[in-house]
Design a protein around this motif. Structure first.
Motif, mmCIF file in Angstrom:
data_model
loop_
_atom_site.group_PDB
_atom_site.id
_atom_site.type_symbol
_atom_site.label_atom_id
_atom_site.label_comp_id
_atom_site.label_asym_id
_atom_site.label_seq_id
_atom_site.Cartn_x
_atom_site.Cartn_y
_atom_site.Cartn_z
ATOM 1 N N ASP A 1 22.637 8.827 4.302
ATOM 2 C CA ASP A 1 21.927 9.934 3.659
ATOM 3 C C ASP A 1 21.333 9.528 2.313
ATOM 4 N N GLU A 2 22.072 8.764 1.534
ATOM 5 C CA GLU A 2 21.586 8.379 0.201
ATOM 6 C C GLU A 2 20.428 7.385 0.255
ATOM 7 N N GLU A 3 20.177 6.803 1.411
ATOM 8 C CA GLU A 3 19.041 5.897 1.587
ATOM 9 C C GLU A 3 17.764 6.635 1.969
ATOM 10 N N LEU A 4 17.898 7.882 2.365
ATOM 11 C CA LEU A 4 16.760 8.643 2.883
ATOM 12 C C LEU A 4 15.939 9.269 1.758
ATOM 13 N N LEU A 5 15.492 8.435 0.859
ATOM 14 C CA LEU A 5 14.635 8.852 -0.245
ATOM 15 C C LEU A 5 13.222 8.362 0.044
ATOM 16 N N PHE A 6 12.226 9.179 -0.296
ATOM 17 C CA PHE A 6 10.857 8.786 -0.009
ATOM 18 C C PHE A 6 10.509 7.454 -0.665
ATOM 19 N N GLU A 7 11.069 7.210 -1.847
ATOM 20 C CA GLU A 7 10.777 5.948 -2.540
ATOM 21 C C GLU A 7 11.210 4.727 -1.723
ATOM 22 N N ASN A 8 12.205 4.860 -0.867
ATOM 23 C CA ASN A 8 12.641 3.749 -0.010
ATOM 24 C C ASN A 8 11.706 3.522 1.174
ATOM 25 N N PHE A 9 10.822 4.472 1.423
ATOM 26 C CA PHE A 9 9.926 4.403 2.574
ATOM 27 C C PHE A 9 8.465 4.562 2.148
ATOM 28 N N SER A 10 8.151 4.184 0.920
ATOM 29 C CA SER A 10 6.808 4.410 0.382
ATOM 30 C C SER A 10 5.824 3.277 0.642
ATOM 31 N N THR A 11 6.327 2.096 0.999
ATOM 32 C CA THR A 11 5.453 0.970 1.332
ATOM 33 C C THR A 11 6.053 0.215 2.517
ATOM 34 N N VAL A 12 5.225 -0.580 3.171
ATOM 35 C CA VAL A 12 5.705 -1.403 4.282
ATOM 36 C C VAL A 12 6.783 -2.364 3.786
ATOM 37 N N GLN A 13 6.586 -2.929 2.603
ATOM 38 C CA GLN A 13 7.550 -3.885 2.071
ATOM 39 C C GLN A 13 8.909 -3.241 1.836
ATOM 40 N N LYS A 14 8.926 -2.042 1.270
ATOM 41 C CA LYS A 14 10.196 -1.350 1.021
ATOM 42 C C LYS A 14 10.899 -0.997 2.336
ATOM 43 N N ILE A 15 10.125 -0.577 3.326
ATOM 44 C CA ILE A 15 10.712 -0.261 4.632
ATOM 45 C C ILE A 15 11.280 -1.523 5.270
ATOM 46 N N GLU B 1 0.831 -1.209 0.000
ATOM 47 C CA GLU B 1 0.000 0.000 0.000
ATOM 48 C C GLU B 1 0.863 1.255 0.000
ATOM 49 N N ASP B 2 0.461 2.222 -0.820
ATOM 50 C CA ASP B 2 1.175 3.500 -0.914
ATOM 51 C C ASP B 2 0.919 4.293 0.369
ATOM 52 N N LEU B 3 1.975 4.465 1.160
ATOM 53 C CA LEU B 3 1.826 5.131 2.458
ATOM 54 C C LEU B 3 1.458 6.600 2.308
#
Length: 84
Positions: free
Chosen positions: A58-72, A29-31
């Protein structure tokens, strides 16, 4: 720690931070649709770092890396497996 345990902790944190109560959050799901914004993203990153004793680069702190539960879950799992 298993992937399922990580996922449960991530979902619990998201439910609290996004104030969505017991609403079910799916892994893909898109957070953003649940109310995730820049402020809640920062709060989530801080909480995850403290909870799992990890540090995001710092380079990991992109919204795309934290946009779903699976990506997190994936990024937390990688941080736990790889030496800091």
């Amino acid at each position: 720690m298993s992937v399922d345990e990580i996922k449960i902790k991530v979902k619990d944190s998201l439910k609290r931070l996004l104030e969505i109560g017991e609403q079910e959050v799916t892994d893909q799901e898109d957070l953003n649709q649940l109310g995730m914004d820049s402020m809640s993203s920062v709060n989530l990153v801080v909480e995850l770092e403290e909870m799992f004793d990890i540090v995001f680069d710092d380079e990991e702190l992109l919204f795309e890396n934290f946009s779903t539960v699976q990506k997190i879950t994936d990024i937390v799992e990688r941080k736990l497996v790889l030496p800091q």
